[in-house]
Design a protein around this motif. Structure first.
Motif, PDB file in Angstrom:
ATOM      1  N   ALA A  96      38.104  34.315  42.171  1.00 27.57           N
ATOM      2  CA  ALA A  96      38.144  35.571  41.795  1.00 27.57           C
ATOM      3  C   ALA A  96      37.233  36.527  43.167  1.00 27.57           C
ATOM      4  CB  ALA A  96      37.162  35.775  40.409  1.00 27.57           C
ATOM      5  N   THR A  97      38.151  37.316  43.343  1.00 27.31           N
ATOM      6  CA  THR A  97      37.595  38.382  44.413  1.00 27.31           C
ATOM      7  C   THR A  97      37.461  39.751  43.969  1.00 27.31           C
ATOM      8  OG1 THR A  97      39.576  39.078  45.288  1.00 27.31           O
ATOM      9  CG2 THR A  97      38.674  36.875  45.849  1.00 27.31           C
ATOM     10  N   GLY A 100      40.989  40.901  42.889  1.00 28.92           N
ATOM     11  CA  GLY A 100      41.461  39.913  41.521  1.00 28.92           C
ATOM     12  C   GLY A 100      41.484  38.664  41.874  1.00 28.92           C
ATOM     13  N   MET A 101      42.215  38.040  41.157  1.00 28.56           N
ATOM     14  CA  MET A 101      42.541  36.479  41.186  1.00 28.56           C
ATOM     15  C   MET A 101      43.248  36.184  42.226  1.00 28.56           C
ATOM     16  SD  MET A 101      40.511  35.140  38.956  1.00 28.56           S
ATOM     17  CE  MET A 101      40.764  33.567  39.138  1.00 28.56           C
ATOM     18  N   ALA A 116      35.353  27.698  37.381  1.00 30.71           N
ATOM     19  CA  ALA A 116      35.564  29.248  37.937  1.00 30.71           C
ATOM     20  C   ALA A 116      34.881  29.214  39.080  1.00 30.71           C
ATOM     21  CB  ALA A 116      34.712  30.081  36.615  1.00 30.71           C
ATOM     22  N   ALA A 118      34.265  32.361  42.407  1.00 31.66           N
ATOM     23  CA  ALA A 118      34.031  33.821  42.836  1.00 31.66           C
ATOM     24  C   ALA A 118      33.494  33.926  44.136  1.00 31.66           C
ATOM     25  CB  ALA A 118      33.471  34.522  41.640  1.00 31.66           C
ATOM     26  N   VAL A 162      35.317  32.338  33.175  1.00 32.09           N
ATOM     27  CA  VAL A 162      35.745  33.241  34.187  1.00 32.09           C
ATOM     28  C   VAL A 162      34.655  33.969  34.904  1.00 32.09           C
ATOM     29  CG1 VAL A 162      35.950  35.058  32.304  1.00 32.09           C
ATOM     30  CG2 VAL A 162      37.279  35.317  34.418  1.00 32.09           C
ATOM     31  N   ALA A 164      34.376  37.583  37.677  1.00 32.01           N
ATOM     32  CA  ALA A 164      34.938  38.735  37.901  1.00 32.01           C
ATOM     33  C   ALA A 164      34.111  39.551  38.818  1.00 32.01           C
ATOM     34  CB  ALA A 164      35.558  39.342  36.823  1.00 32.01           C
ATOM     35  N   SER A 167      35.045  45.567  41.369  1.00 29.94           N
ATOM     36  CA  SER A 167      36.212  46.245  42.556  1.00 29.94           C
ATOM     37  C   SER A 167      35.298  47.441  43.365  1.00 29.94           C
ATOM     38  CB  SER A 167      37.267  46.599  41.822  1.00 29.94           C
ATOM     39  OG  SER A 167      37.059  47.795  40.938  1.00 29.94           O
ATOM     40  N   CYS A 173      28.596  41.467  39.860  1.00 31.83           N
ATOM     41  CA  CYS A 173      29.627  40.278  39.209  1.00 31.83           C
ATOM     42  C   CYS A 173      29.399  40.070  37.625  1.00 31.83           C
ATOM     43  CB  CYS A 173      29.544  39.013  39.875  1.00 31.83           C
ATOM     44  SG  CYS A 173      30.763  38.036  39.582  1.00 31.83           S
ATOM     45  N   ALA A 204      39.471  36.128  30.323  1.00 40.23           N
ATOM     46  CA  ALA A 204      40.020  36.915  31.572  1.00 40.23           C
ATOM     47  C   ALA A 204      38.992  38.412  31.581  1.00 40.23           C
ATOM     48  CB  ALA A 204      41.227  37.361  31.650  1.00 40.23           C
ATOM     49  N   SER A 206      38.602  42.092  34.015  1.00 38.95           N
ATOM     50  CA  SER A 206      38.905  43.042  35.342  1.00 38.95           C
ATOM     51  C   SER A 206      37.760  44.108  35.049  1.00 38.95           C
ATOM     52  CB  SER A 206      40.267  43.311  35.105  1.00 38.95           C
ATOM     53  OG  SER A 206      40.626  44.327  36.080  1.00 38.95           O
TER      54      SER A 206
END
Length: 211
Positions: A96-97, A100-101, A116, A118, A162, A164, A167, A173, A204, A206
């Protein structure tokens, strides 16, 4: 006026939405849709255009798209549906960045067998890895050469499914567990706090900010 943060949470019982109006740090669950359906992947757009555009991949292989933050749904565009399918069917480790994935393309993943992964961007990249069937979280600031455990404000419940990165801020995170625990770190994974606990397993995430 501060911009509101949005977190889309894909679970075994649909898609939950959390918001932080005014960026005050007080996260509230403001939506729940697609009840009874397992959401395994999310693509969400932030910025000036399409800030509320969301595409989800379901356990049955279906991909749905919403242009109004999840209030109504239709079939997802072919390209996005295929992107979600490729990630779901990938034989490579996923990482994960903030974008996104993605599939890990290096010869050697930083934490083989991790449940998982990241990567947090920055002058010094930080790797996060959930190992031991997701029951242990570790962080590395040297590309996986050495690992340290973080601190949790409350005990980790179940297994991390997960991770994430935000952004909109390189230090933030999020994480979700198979017991529904929703966690957040503001210091690149050093310490974690519980934001909420969903009634179903989280699959998931986002994270974005409304323009």
């Amino acid at each position: 006026m501060a911009k509101a943060g949005i977190v889309y949470v894909g679970t075994d019982d649909g898609l939950a939405t959390y918001s932080d109006p005014g960026a005050t740090g007080h996260w509230r669950r403001v939506g729940h849709t697609l009840m009874g359906r397992r959401v395994l992947g999310i693509i969400a757009a932030d910025g000036d255009e399409g800030a509320l555009a969301v595409i989800v991949g379901l356990a049955n292989g279906e991909a749905l798209s919403s242009a109004d933050g999840g209030q109504s749904w239709g079939a997802a565009p072919k390209a996005e549906a295929e992107a979600l399918r490729d990630l779901r069917e990938s034989t490579r480790p996923l990482i994960a960045t903030a974008q996104g994935m993605a599939q890990w393309t290096g010869a050697h993943p930083p934490a083989p067998g991790a449940d998982a992964l990241a990567m947090l961007a920055g002058k010094q990249e930080t790797l996060l890895a959930a190992i031991a069937d997701g029951t242990t979280l570790l962080r590395s600031e040297d590309g996986g050469g050495s690992w340290q455990p973080p601190t949790f404000s409350v005990p980790l419940q179940g297994a991390i499914t997960v991770l994430a990165p935000s952004s909109y801020h390189m230090d933030i995170c999020w994480a979700g567990t198979n017991t529904g625990q929703l966690l957040r770190s503001d210091d690149r994974g050093c310490t974690w706090v519980e934001v909420a606990c969903e009634p179903a397993a989280i699959r998931a995430l986002s994270v974005l900010r409304l323009a």
